[in-house]
Design an enzyme around this catalytic site. Structure first.
Site, short mmCIF file in Angstrom:
data_model
loop_
_atom_site.label_atom_id
_atom_site.label_comp_id
_atom_site.label_asym_id
_atom_site.label_seq_id
_atom_site.Cartn_x
_atom_site.Cartn_y
_atom_site.Cartn_z
N GLY D 18 0.85 -1.21 0.00
CA GLY D 18 0.00 0.00 0.00
C GLY D 18 0.87 1.23 0.00
O GLY D 18 1.90 1.28 0.66
N VAL D 30 17.27 8.31 -0.71
CA VAL D 30 18.07 7.15 -1.15
C VAL D 30 18.88 7.53 -2.39
O VAL D 30 20.09 7.31 -2.46
CB VAL D 30 17.14 5.95 -1.45
CG1 VAL D 30 17.88 4.87 -2.23
CG2 VAL D 30 16.55 5.38 -0.15
N VAL D 31 18.21 8.13 -3.36
CA VAL D 31 18.86 8.45 -4.63
C VAL D 31 20.01 9.45 -4.42
O VAL D 31 21.14 9.20 -4.85
CB VAL D 31 17.84 9.00 -5.66
CG1 VAL D 31 18.56 9.58 -6.88
CG2 VAL D 31 16.87 7.91 -6.08
N ASP D 134 -0.48 2.39 8.59
CA ASP D 134 -1.10 1.64 9.68
C ASP D 134 -0.26 1.61 10.96
O ASP D 134 -0.76 1.31 12.03
CB ASP D 134 -1.39 0.21 9.24
CG ASP D 134 -2.24 0.15 7.98
OD1 ASP D 134 -3.04 1.08 7.76
OD2 ASP D 134 -2.11 -0.81 7.21
N ARG D 218 -23.95 14.42 30.13
CA ARG D 218 -23.05 15.47 30.57
C ARG D 218 -23.22 16.77 29.76
O ARG D 218 -22.48 17.72 29.93
CB ARG D 218 -21.58 15.00 30.49
CG ARG D 218 -21.17 14.14 31.69
CD ARG D 218 -19.72 13.68 31.57
NE ARG D 218 -19.54 12.75 30.50
CZ ARG D 218 -18.62 12.83 29.53
NH1 ARG D 218 -17.78 13.84 29.52
NH2 ARG D 218 -18.54 11.92 28.58
N SER D 221 -22.58 18.48 23.10
CA SER D 221 -23.43 18.74 21.95
C SER D 221 -23.16 17.74 20.82
O SER D 221 -23.79 17.77 19.78
CB SER D 221 -23.18 20.16 21.42
OG SER D 221 -21.82 20.30 21.05
#
Lengths: 328, 328, 328, 328
Positions: D18, D30-31, D134, D218, D221
């Site tokens: 993903g 990296v490059v 994740d 409580r 809203s």
């Protein structure tokens, strides 16, 4: 540093010094964690000035509802000259005492924490929470507000790059940070700037000119130089000198200014502020006072206020080098 | 103004003057609508300078893919002194002619459209598209880029208000706009500023001081004054004078600068730019040239370039009054 | 439609129906313009339900401070069955009368304006302000909330395109709009979608499949289809059918949902809402009631509520065609 | 785990699984770091599928210009069944070998790193970089993409709160995360949700109903419940059951979906990705392969791929408790 308070019933919470996004989530976490532990909370308005003048108000759970996403600080902040004097401090302590405040949580920067140390030395239990967009506080990896400020800078530089590329321009962008180059170096790395000029290192003008020329020769359509506000070479002067040299790019200056202090806190700042607020109460309950909540690696640990105040944070050389390599 | 072109085969498209967000969606609409009508499109890079130097490249449908959301202009832009001379113009026309370009769509501001009129007068069919964050072009309700710039200003002022409220401060915020107060007035209304200071009206310093004092007395925690860059009274001077008067608020200045030109175009600017681009080709196809695409109410209509260039846009008094009432 | 009210002393203001970003700026403009004209303002909470139950509160200038940038509505909103009955309406009128409310400004959608017409018919002067992200109200070019919702959709689709391109995917994106395809068509144009599927036209599935296949063959790395929630073909069904056909792209569905209703209002919505609010009071003062403030071209004009309620807004065919050409 | 490679001349870099925001900054780092060390870089497109089919392209410094701020991955990503077989792996190794690729940097999630381990076992030096919104990868405090996804979730929930408050509604918000509740718990804390429902703990429906009722009593809203996609109780089912109970709030569901994967990377993700990318090359140069770059506290350390793949990350109980206390 450690004193034991058997009967903690009421605490005060305040924000002090320059405001930073995330101060509100810190207040919220302090209030709700205290209430959950049966401790009453008094909000002290306008920093030390409010402490001196007894601007206190009771804080309930609903008073901190809906503030997670708000920038600034609902308790406001101010600078106080009077508090710096011994008389001022005695007056402040009398105010706290007559309001029945047993301990104080102070959210702020270096100066504010120095004030906190003074109170602690005179018998008022204090916990500090580092809040400052400059990330110039010793002992903690990150202060509340830094991540939001960085994202604001990133957004601004991303926008400047649009217009810089369209016009073949070199932009000098001044970031906040007082005497600390942290924001400038980080912004340099994550925005792909050609160079970051910071107070910690003296950059000869020649080097700046070479970096700009080099970018031009490599065919870049723009060039971004981040300049910390505390740097020896000022953004406006740099741009003027460079403009004269006629290196290919037209030059422009943007001073990002106070927008860097505002904005709704990012996920990171909300979480860090919340953890600091929760730990502040835990430290108080376990009798650890005269300390600052610090992010050290992945943990929140107590660092003596004296250590915080008497040391100076330095920048990582590694990141400065990294910025150079990646700009290529 | 009207000339009929029986054999329109190739058109040029270029951006010129200061860049504005939405220029890319305009380019995209011009290119794709032209291609859909069997017309070849040549991109002219770097505005009139590129036209003079033959920096031309063929534009296919894929060349304008993925640019809707990008700020700036993929064709870049520049200012050209040479084009202002009759020789320059003749040279430009030769370049267009030798590249087989039958007509040109020019996206830009006042100066760029004046250039377009010169070309038209010398026989090159031209359509102008108003692109300028300043909204200072006569004949169209809105220019491409204004809405994005306004939203950038709104975001910045919303952030400044966070920090202003936390510190009880008055902020002077300088917006772009050259000699036009449009951005400043609009920003004043939609950000709830106490006052907008613009080039079109002279505001005595006394009035500014009164507005700030009044806000302080009404118990406001902050005060925002928007100052157009072209205003007689400069933001820095104003702040310095006010600071001396000691009206209650501490004062600060923020010059928003070039960030106002960048950023991904808003929904409104993408749509306006797209409609302008489509209409530009429709006008060309119907033989209407020497005109600018203008938003007049809800329609896009052709306005002669000469009318655009020879008139000056004025600000609505109604909005200036509105700003005053709403600040209360 | 026109009635003259010699002694307008107190007005009520309320929001009703689905909330829309920009309702707060509208409330602010109504309150401050009324106060500037010496009229008292009562806020009616929770729409018609609050009107029936007398949930009234006085509104001062400070009560609407700092709400320009807040989404939702500080007066809240609700749907009421009881108000639809004649008894309900009589009860509401008694409540207004006993609170001394001489006229009501109602900010809301079609249903809410129908309610307003009923009140007007029974002698309560009413001004409507069109607030609805769906842009489905007859007589006004734009409703409060539409521009913000569109920008939210644009941001979401820009994000989906990132991931769609990385995975070679076709995304079906469901937008709000009830029976109106406005948001879907606009989003289709300004996000460069391959297709927009709307309630106003029946799109055979075959056409959808062809558009997706065509995009794949032209070498696009992704494909976006915007589907209005009221369309015959549902986004989930479409995706499932397409997945079976194996056209090259993998398919995914995203239902944008209620995020489209939230967020701080854009510059456009703040300005539109402010103009509507100011004009609502001007209409009241000049005795024009039973009307809705409408954006018609560049002006705000009064349209009789009966005309608004008894006509249906249609979509411009021009834009639907435009979407097709530009997707190429 | 450790093998020494005396002659590292060419490396491959790819993204897999993903997509996550921040993959582009990782590729860039990296490059550019490799090039600065005299190493050639080959981009492998479409993950393992591209590796199998030799979709290779040389990467120069300019090829990664302007990608810091782009979501998704310029190398694209895909899932490959064939690579999971021993034959597939041998084929991939032959492709790498014939392209002269001496080592591979793989940016991706659990499955992608398992693939990397297989390559390493068969003699191809591999460095993994954890990329996954994740945050379900063992051994690193944070993965590339998590911070951006969290900020996207925060923005969405802030918007939903606007509309929830205006209507007195309870919202069930489904977040991504597969079998990991990290995003849901974090979002719960930093958005002030009443509850977070996650795969790691079974929450009886009774508890959910009580939390919602309690919020109503409580005087809140609105009520926000964050539900991880992998939780036993599904958001739609929960809402339906609650609606029947008639607890005071009306209920609504929003599934945030794939927008969580997109968007320009935040400051944090750009910096983390950059550090990972730089360290990946440093590890390679020092002969440490078969490892993943991991954030452990404030350092980037090498963790053996086998350790990563064979362990399961667990959630901190502390944060789950924190969420409960703060919701009060």
């Amino acid at each position: 540093m450690i004193m034991f308070k058997t009967s903690l019933r009421t605490i005060g919470v305040m924000t002090s010094g320059g405001d930073a996004p995330g101060m509100n989530p810190a207040i919220r976490a302090v209030v709700r964690t205290a209430l959950a532990n049966g401790i009453r909370v008094i909000g002290i308005e306008d920093g030390y000035e409010g402490m001196l003048n007894g601007r206190f108000r009771e804080m309930g759970a609903r008073d901190v509802g809906g503030i997670l996403q708000r920038g600034g600080t609902i308790l406001r902040t101010a600078r106080s000259m009077e508090f710096k004097t011994p008389e001022g401090q005695r007056k402040a302590i009398r105010q706290l005492s007559s309001a029945g405040i047993d301990a104080v949580v102070i959210i702020g920067g270096d100066g504010s924490l120095t004030g906190g140390m003074k109170l602690q030395e005179q018998g008022v239990p204090v916990i500090g929470i580092p809040g400052s967009i400059d990330n110039d506080i010793y002992g903690t990896d990150m202060c509340v507000g830094v991540d939001t400020a960085l994202n604001t800078i990133v957004d601004a530089i991303d926008k400047l790059r649009d217009t810089a590329s369209s016009h073949n321009r070199a932009f000098f962008v001044e970031t906040m940070g007082r005497n600390c180059g942290y924001l400038a170096v980080q912004a340099g790395i994550i925005c792909g700037a050609e160079m970051a000029i910071i107070p910690e290192y003296e950059t000869p003008f020649k080097e700046v000119a070479e970096a700009v020329e080099d970018a031009y020769k490599r065919g870049k359509s723009h060039c971004i130089i981040v300049v910390a506000e505390g740097a020896k070479l000022n953004a406006n002067e740099l741009a003027a000198k460079l403009q004269e040299m006629n290196v290919g790019f037209d030059t422009r200056v943007t001073v990002l200014g106070h927008v860097q202090r505002g904005g709704k806190p990012t996920a990171f700042d909300r979480f860090l502020a919340t953890r600091f607020g929760v730990k502040a109460i835990e430290f108080l309950l376990s009798g650890q006072t005269g300390v600052m909540t610090a992010l050290t690696g992945r943990d929140i640990t107590p660092i003596p206020l004296a250590t915080v105040v008497n040391n100076r944070r330095t920048l990582s050389e590694e990141y400065i080098k990294m910025a150079r390599i990646l700009a290529r």
